[in-house]
Motif scaffolding. Structure first.
Motif, PDB file in Angstrom:
ATOM      1  N   SER A 253       0.871  -1.182   0.000  1.00  0.00           N
ATOM      2  CA  SER A 253       0.000   0.000   0.000  1.00  0.00           C
ATOM      3  C   SER A 253       0.897   1.218   0.000  1.00  0.00           C
ATOM      4  N   ALA A 254       0.584   2.201  -0.828  1.00  0.00           N
ATOM      5  CA  ALA A 254       1.470   3.342  -1.062  1.00  0.00           C
ATOM      6  C   ALA A 254       1.498   4.280   0.144  1.00  0.00           C
ATOM      7  N   PRO A 255       2.654   4.943   0.381  1.00  0.00           N
ATOM      8  CA  PRO A 255       2.718   5.970   1.422  1.00  0.00           C
ATOM      9  C   PRO A 255       1.966   7.221   0.982  1.00  0.00           C
ATOM     10  N   ARG A 256       1.756   8.135   1.937  1.00  0.00           N
ATOM     11  CA  ARG A 256       1.065   9.378   1.619  1.00  0.00           C
ATOM     12  C   ARG A 256       1.856  10.171   0.588  1.00  0.00           C
ATOM     13  N   GLU A 257       1.166  11.046  -0.159  1.00  0.00           N
ATOM     14  CA  GLU A 257       1.824  11.836  -1.188  1.00  0.00           C
ATOM     15  C   GLU A 257       2.855  12.788  -0.571  1.00  0.00           C
ATOM     16  N   SER A 258       3.906  13.022  -1.334  1.00  0.00           N
ATOM     17  CA  SER A 258       5.019  13.845  -0.850  1.00  0.00           C
ATOM     18  C   SER A 258       5.035  15.180  -1.573  1.00  0.00           C
ATOM     19  N   PHE A 259       5.110  16.279  -0.801  1.00  0.00           N
ATOM     20  CA  PHE A 259       5.198  17.618  -1.372  1.00  0.00           C
ATOM     21  C   PHE A 259       6.471  17.770  -2.191  1.00  0.00           C
ATOM     22  N   TYR A 260       7.622  17.430  -1.587  1.00  0.00           N
ATOM     23  CA  TYR A 260       8.859  17.587  -2.338  1.00  0.00           C
ATOM     24  C   TYR A 260       9.243  16.336  -3.113  1.00  0.00           C
ATOM     25  N   GLY A 261       8.294  15.388  -3.217  1.00  0.00           N
ATOM     26  CA  GLY A 261       8.471  14.287  -4.146  1.00  0.00           C
ATOM     27  C   GLY A 261       8.026  14.645  -5.546  1.00  0.00           C
ATOM     28  N   TRP A 263       8.035  17.376  -8.856  1.00  0.00           N
ATOM     29  CA  TRP A 263       9.033  18.266  -9.458  1.00  0.00           C
ATOM     30  C   TRP A 263       8.858  19.690  -8.962  1.00  0.00           C
ATOM     31  N   LEU A 264       7.608  20.169  -8.930  1.00  0.00           N
ATOM     32  CA  LEU A 264       7.360  21.546  -8.526  1.00  0.00           C
ATOM     33  C   LEU A 264       7.695  21.761  -7.053  1.00  0.00           C
ATOM     34  N   GLY A 265       7.254  20.833  -6.200  1.00  0.00           N
ATOM     35  CA  GLY A 265       7.539  20.974  -4.778  1.00  0.00           C
ATOM     36  C   GLY A 265       9.026  20.932  -4.488  1.00  0.00           C
ATOM     37  N   ARG A 266       9.718  20.060  -5.190  1.00  0.00           N
ATOM     38  CA  ARG A 266      11.158  19.927  -4.989  1.00  0.00           C
ATOM     39  C   ARG A 266      11.885  21.210  -5.386  1.00  0.00           C
ATOM     40  N   LYS A 267      11.539  21.766  -6.545  1.00  0.00           N
ATOM     41  CA  LYS A 267      12.195  22.985  -7.003  1.00  0.00           C
ATOM     42  C   LYS A 267      11.854  24.174  -6.109  1.00  0.00           C
ATOM     43  N   LEU A 268      10.615  24.229  -5.628  1.00  0.00           N
ATOM     44  CA  LEU A 268      10.233  25.313  -4.729  1.00  0.00           C
ATOM     45  C   LEU A 268      11.031  25.238  -3.437  1.00  0.00           C
ATOM     46  N   TYR A 269      11.179  24.043  -2.894  1.00  0.00           N
ATOM     47  CA  TYR A 269      11.959  23.872  -1.671  1.00  0.00           C
ATOM     48  C   TYR A 269      13.409  24.308  -1.892  1.00  0.00           C
ATOM     49  N   GLU A 270      13.985  23.885  -3.003  1.00  0.00           N
ATOM     50  CA  GLU A 270      15.377  24.254  -3.264  1.00  0.00           C
ATOM     51  C   GLU A 270      15.508  25.763  -3.452  1.00  0.00           C
ATOM     52  N   LEU A 271      14.532  26.373  -4.101  1.00  0.00           N
ATOM     53  CA  LEU A 271      14.556  27.817  -4.290  1.00  0.00           C
ATOM     54  C   LEU A 271      14.472  28.550  -2.953  1.00  0.00           C
ATOM     55  N   LEU A 272      13.632  28.061  -2.055  1.00  0.00           N
ATOM     56  CA  LEU A 272      13.515  28.675  -0.731  1.00  0.00           C
ATOM     57  C   LEU A 272      14.816  28.515   0.060  1.00  0.00           C
ATOM     58  N   LEU A 273      15.444  27.359  -0.060  1.00  0.00           N
ATOM     59  CA  LEU A 273      16.737  27.157   0.602  1.00  0.00           C
ATOM     60  C   LEU A 273      17.784  28.106   0.032  1.00  0.00           C
ATOM     61  N   LEU A 322      17.189  14.279  -1.336  1.00  0.00           N
ATOM     62  CA  LEU A 322      16.825  15.596  -1.848  1.00  0.00           C
ATOM     63  C   LEU A 322      17.951  16.230  -2.648  1.00  0.00           C
ATOM     64  N   PHE A 323      18.751  17.112  -2.039  1.00  0.00           N
ATOM     65  CA  PHE A 323      19.688  17.947  -2.795  1.00  0.00           C
ATOM     66  C   PHE A 323      21.130  17.619  -2.412  1.00  0.00           C
ATOM     67  N   ARG A 324      22.042  18.069  -3.239  1.00  0.00           N
ATOM     68  CA  ARG A 324      23.468  17.925  -2.923  1.00  0.00           C
ATOM     69  C   ARG A 324      23.732  18.635  -1.601  1.00  0.00           C
ATOM     70  N   GLN A 325      24.693  18.109  -0.844  1.00  0.00           N
ATOM     71  CA  GLN A 325      24.744  18.514   0.554  1.00  0.00           C
ATOM     72  C   GLN A 325      26.104  18.258   1.201  1.00  0.00           C
ATOM     73  N   PHE A 326      26.350  18.997   2.293  1.00  0.00           N
ATOM     74  CA  PHE A 326      27.384  18.643   3.255  1.00  0.00           C
ATOM     75  C   PHE A 326      26.728  17.733   4.295  1.00  0.00           C
ATOM     76  N   VAL A 327      27.478  16.747   4.762  1.00  0.00           N
ATOM     77  CA  VAL A 327      26.922  15.788   5.711  1.00  0.00           C
ATOM     78  C   VAL A 327      27.924  15.568   6.837  1.00  0.00           C
ATOM     79  N   ASN A 328      27.517  15.886   8.050  1.00  0.00           N
ATOM     80  CA  ASN A 328      28.392  15.735   9.221  1.00  0.00           C
ATOM     81  C   ASN A 328      27.680  14.842  10.222  1.00  0.00           C
ATOM     82  N   GLU A 329      28.080  13.577  10.273  1.00  0.00           N
ATOM     83  CA  GLU A 329      27.384  12.604  11.120  1.00  0.00           C
ATOM     84  C   GLU A 329      28.340  12.016  12.157  1.00  0.00           C
ATOM     85  N   TRP A 330      27.837  11.925  13.388  1.00  0.00           N
ATOM     86  CA  TRP A 330      28.632  11.378  14.493  1.00  0.00           C
ATOM     87  C   TRP A 330      27.864  10.261  15.191  1.00  0.00           C
ATOM     88  N   ALA A 331      28.625   9.323  15.746  1.00  0.00           N
ATOM     89  CA  ALA A 331      28.062   8.217  16.513  1.00  0.00           C
ATOM     90  C   ALA A 331      28.430   8.394  17.980  1.00  0.00           C
TER      91      ALA A 331
END
Length: 524
Positions: A253-261, A263-273, A322-331
């Motif tokens: 069964s499919a998950p709920r619809e995604s805003f940034y899934g 094309w328009l939602g994804r580009k809008l999010y990136e533009l806001l960032l 989502l987008f290209r990124q810096f990633v800083n992860e610690w354990a």
């Protein structure tokens, strides 16, 4: 047997003159970009590197956002070394051991396994990496009942600097195997791997909106409540997304619809960032709250079931980066999670009030069971003691350079937070290729991690730690200082053993392409 330069050049890709990370955070121009498709060709490259005094570096998808694979010498990509060689089903029917060439990408392996009714038991956030890549850097998922992805590895074959092949396992040169299952690409070329797979399964997930303070209140019970658990924290919204899931035999069964899934939602999010990164930084909290509402809603659904989905294991366990990124992860130890998240929350809130810096969301919160059973414990006992919902491991050995904290043996009693490793991931997006300022935020983030015995993910954008405060501020925003000054105290006897094995296998440094990274981090 001597190799000529022409023997090597014929394996070079004329179309690839540059190499970069997927995040476009680092670039290099190797002398040769080589794409061999056989063991004989790999041996030719290694022998020629010895003869012509070149270093060799191996890369896959380039998803590690640091400069760990940057080199001026020879760069090897194993995308053409990607065959599945054999399947060996255990008589119990509980697992099948699959022999593969190590250049195969995880998504390719997933597809082959699915065609045979099989699946990997645990996955990281993406499946773009090669099998060699997920082993070499300590990739993990998010589960109290599974460890690093390398826990699923039964044995590894290495092509050594001598040109010889050596297969290691928990019973054949176990110390070398412990070095190889988090090798950082510095021991040799991983050519073949045997992976433990299980019958394919679906995943029944529940996604809830939970207030940040409520998550901390229920911290002690959240992480062992389902087989797979992960949290996305949105600090300015003071809310989290809690995703919990279990193996299932239910229909899809499919998950709920995604805003940034979309094309328009994804580009809008990136533009806001981009706007909040380049034009008006104080807009970042409002951007986060707007996107959270569009993507998830706003009212808490915690304890009400949230949104449900049943997906195949790959779709459920992977996520959209989502987008290209810096990633800083610690354990760090998960038992410290409440204090740590409170301190990070205070730092982020204070910085926003003063305008010092703004963070991107979500901050990813995950866990793994990186404790290890005693030598007498069999894989069958492990699955039995975990109630049948955990890992059927290919090995139970701790990698020498495992960056998760050392914790007591697991599986001898019910799993609790005392057994678990917390992973905190501070992602900063690069909207349309523009770098956000990361230095002050990452420095404060890392200082909190270090105070609670944290260690960084080897392949990501950590700054590092220097004992002298005067050298603790890099000349470039977010530039890596590295771990050279703390490597011995942090990794102790295991770190010393790794360096000795590395030197014995590769005394002339053939596999030290990008040597600056290795020196900076104390691994040589």
């Amino acid at each position: 047997m001597a190799a000529s330069m022409e023997d090597v050049r014929v394996l070079a890709s004329p179309a690839r003159t540059t190499h970069h990370t997927w995040a476009l955070t680092f670039f290099c121009r190797p002398e040769l970009y080589l794409q061999p498709s056989s063991i004989e060709q790999l041996q030719t490259i290694v022998r020629a590197a010895h003869q012509f005094k070149k270093t060799v570096t191996v890369t896959g998808a380039g998803h590690s956002p640091s400069d760990i694979t940057m080199t001026k010498d020879w760069l090897i990509n194993l995308d053409d070394f990607d065959n599945v060689l054999s399947f060996s089903r255990h008589e119990s029917g509980l697992f099948t051991d699959v022999r593969v060439e190590a250049g195969i990408r995880i998504y390719q392996l997933n597809a082959v396994l699915a065609s045979r009714g099989l699946a990997l038991q645990n996955l990281g956030s993406i499946s773009d990496q090669s099998v060699a890549g997920i082993i070499s850097t300590g990739t993990h998922g998010s589960s109290a009942y599974h460890g690093l992805i390398s826990q699923q590895i039964v044995d590894i074959t290495l092509l050594l600097a001598s040109g010889d092949l050596l297969t290691v396992s928990p019973t054949v040169q176990p110390d070398l195997f412990r070095a190889a299952i988090l090798s950082l690409g510095k021991l040799g070329i991983i050519t073949h791997v045997t992976v433990r797979a299980i019958p394919s399964f679906t995943v029944h997930s529940f996604q809830e909106i939970v207030d940040f303070d409520k998550l901390l209140e229920d911290w002690d019970t959240v992480w062992t409540s389902k087989e797979y658990v992960r949290v996305w924290w949105f600090p300015y919204s003071r809310k989290c997304i809690l995703w919990r899931a279990q193996k299932s035999g239910k229909s899809l069964s499919a998950p709920r619809e995604s805003f940034y899934g979309t094309w328009l939602g994804r580009k809008l999010y990136e533009l806001l960032l981009w706007f909040a990164t380049r034009i008006y930084k104080r807009a970042m909290p409002a951007v986060e709250r707007f996107v959270f509402r569009r993507q998830y809603g706003w009212q808490s659904t915690y304890g009400q079931g949230g949104s449900e989905a049943v997906q195949n294991s790959v779709e459920a366990l992977n996520m959209d980066c989502l987008f290209r990124q810096f990633v800083n992860e610690w354990a760090l130890p998960l038992k410290h999670g409440v204090e740590v998240l409170k301190q990070v929350d205070q730092a982020v809130t204070k910085a926003a009030e003063s305008g010092a810096y703004y963070v991107h969301a979500p901050i990813e919160v995950r866990c793994s069971n990186c404790s290890y059973p005693n030598e007498e414990t069999t894989p069958f006992e492990i699955i039995e003691k975990s109630g049948g919902i955990g890992a059927l491991p290919g090995n139970t050995l701790r990698p020498l350079l495992d960056y998760s904290p050392v914790v007591p043996y697991a599986y001898t009693e019910p799993i609790s937070n005392e057994n678990l490793t917390l992973y905190l991931n501070a992602t900063m997006y690069r909207p349309f290729g523009h770098d956000p300022p990361i230095g002050q935020w990452y420095r404060e983030f890392e200082d909190i991690m270090v105070a609670y015995s944290g260690k960084p993910h080897w392949a990501k954008n950590f700054i590092g730690k220097s004992p002298e405060k005067t050298t603790d501020v890099p000349s470039k925003d977010g530039e890596m200082i590295g771990l050279a000054n703390v490597f011995d105290s942090w990794y102790g006897e295991d770190g010393t053993k790794y360096k000795a094995i590395r030197l014995k296998l590769d005394p002339e440094g053939i596999f030290l392409g990008g040597k600056e990274w290795a020196v900076r981090n104390g691994v040589i």
